[in-house]
Design an enzyme around this catalytic site. Structure first.
Site, PDB file in Angstrom:
ATOM      1  N   CYS A  10       0.858  -1.191   0.000  1.00 50.92           N
ATOM      2  CA  CYS A  10       0.000   0.000   0.000  1.00 50.92           C
ATOM      3  C   CYS A  10       0.892   1.238   0.000  1.00 50.92           C
ATOM      4  CB  CYS A  10      -0.996  -0.021   1.156  1.00 50.92           C
ATOM      5  SG  CYS A  10      -0.268   0.022   2.810  1.00 50.92           S
ATOM      6  N   ARG A  16      -3.353  -0.648   5.399  1.00 47.24           N
ATOM      7  CA  ARG A  16      -3.962  -1.673   4.556  1.00 47.24           C
ATOM      8  C   ARG A  16      -3.086  -2.894   4.308  1.00 47.24           C
ATOM      9  NH1 ARG A  16      -5.167   2.295  -0.233  1.00 47.24           N
ATOM     10  NH2 ARG A  16      -3.214   3.087   0.648  1.00 47.24           N
ATOM     11  N   ASP A 128      -8.425   3.765   1.670  1.00 43.31           N
ATOM     12  CA  ASP A 128      -7.409   4.088   2.671  1.00 43.31           C
ATOM     13  C   ASP A 128      -8.115   4.594   3.936  1.00 43.31           C
ATOM     14  OD1 ASP A 128      -5.334   5.004   4.178  1.00 43.31           O
ATOM     15  OD2 ASP A 128      -4.337   6.043   2.530  1.00 43.31           O
TER      16      ASP A 128
HETATM   17  P1  4NP Z   1      -1.791   2.831   4.211  1.00 41.46           P
HETATM   18  O1  4NP Z   1      -2.381   4.193   4.816  1.00 41.46           O
HETATM   19  O2  4NP Z   1      -1.254   3.149   2.831  1.00 41.46           O
HETATM   20  O3  4NP Z   1      -2.977   1.940   4.159  1.00 41.46           O
HETATM   21  O4  4NP Z   1      -0.709   2.359   5.161  1.00 41.46           O
HETATM   22  C1  4NP Z   1      -1.615   5.371   4.880  1.00 41.46           C
HETATM   23  C2  4NP Z   1      -0.863   5.610   5.999  1.00 41.46           C
HETATM   24  C3  4NP Z   1      -0.090   6.761   6.064  1.00 41.46           C
HETATM   25  C4  4NP Z   1      -0.085   7.645   5.000  1.00 41.46           C
HETATM   26  C5  4NP Z   1      -0.825   7.390   3.897  1.00 41.46           C
HETATM   27  C6  4NP Z   1      -1.597   6.251   3.819  1.00 41.46           C
HETATM   28  N1  4NP Z   1       0.708   8.807   5.074  1.00 41.46           N
HETATM   29  O5  4NP Z   1       0.829   9.504   4.055  1.00 41.46           O
HETATM   30  O6  4NP Z   1       1.271   9.105   6.131  1.00 41.46           O
END
Ligand code: 4NP
Length: 156
Positions: A10, A16, A128
């Site tokens: 992800c 995710r 997300d």
């Molecule tokens: P993930 O969610 O891609 O599902 O782990 C996110 C967690 C942090 C960030 C973006 C998406 N971020 O930009 O900090």
């Protein structure tokens, strides 16, 4: 036995993809197939390198008796060679992964929602949950429960 190496990807590798890795691990453990798979997860932005999964995801998963032990790391070009299956959560992850490829590994890359069935077949990406509330984390886990069954059928 040759193990199937599966990498879940992800953006941040704290919500995710750690959950996808954990749900798939729990599924293969329950089915008695854990010796057939090596699982890992990674994020395309590397912003959370070395961090545990998001505490909200750890909590939502623990309420379903699912352990989320992932430590965040960045997706690297070498992953395209090492892994047999690279499962991304959305189209942006897909673009970020395949742009590191010379074209010879793109066949290994697919989207988690490609394996959804029934009520979840309407989704074309894993939402997300990072900027939302608890519901988002539960939705991701519900979708992953469904998709992981399809993924296991596809690759076992
Ligand atoms: P993930 O969610 O891609 O599902 O782990 C996110 C967690 C942090 C960030 C973006 C998406 N971020 O930009 O900090």
């Amino acid at each position: 036995m040759i193990k199937s190496k599966v990498l879940f990807v992800c953006l941040g590798n704290i919500c995710r993809s750690p959950a996808a890795e954990a749900v798939f691990q729990a599924l293969v453990n329950n089915k008695g197939f854990s010796d057939q798979f090596d699982l890992d997860s990674a994020g395309t932005n590397g912003l959370h390198d070395g961090e545990n999964a998001d505490a909200r995801m750890i909590k939502a998963a623990s309420l379903r008796d699912i352990d989320v032990p992932s430590i965040s790391r960045k997706f690297v070009k070498k992953d395209l060679e090492i892994f047999d299956h690279i499962i991304v959560m959305d189209d942006s992850n897909y673009e970020n992964v395949v742009k590191l490829d010379d074209g010879s590994h793109v066949h290994k890359v697919s989207k988690m929602t490609d394996y959804c069935s029934g009520e979840f077949s309407k989704y074309d990406h894993v939402l997300d949950p990072y900027f939302g509330g608890e519901d988002g984390f539960n939705h991701v886990l519900d979708l992953l429960d469904n998709a992981c069954l399809g993924l296991l059928q596809k690759i076992s």
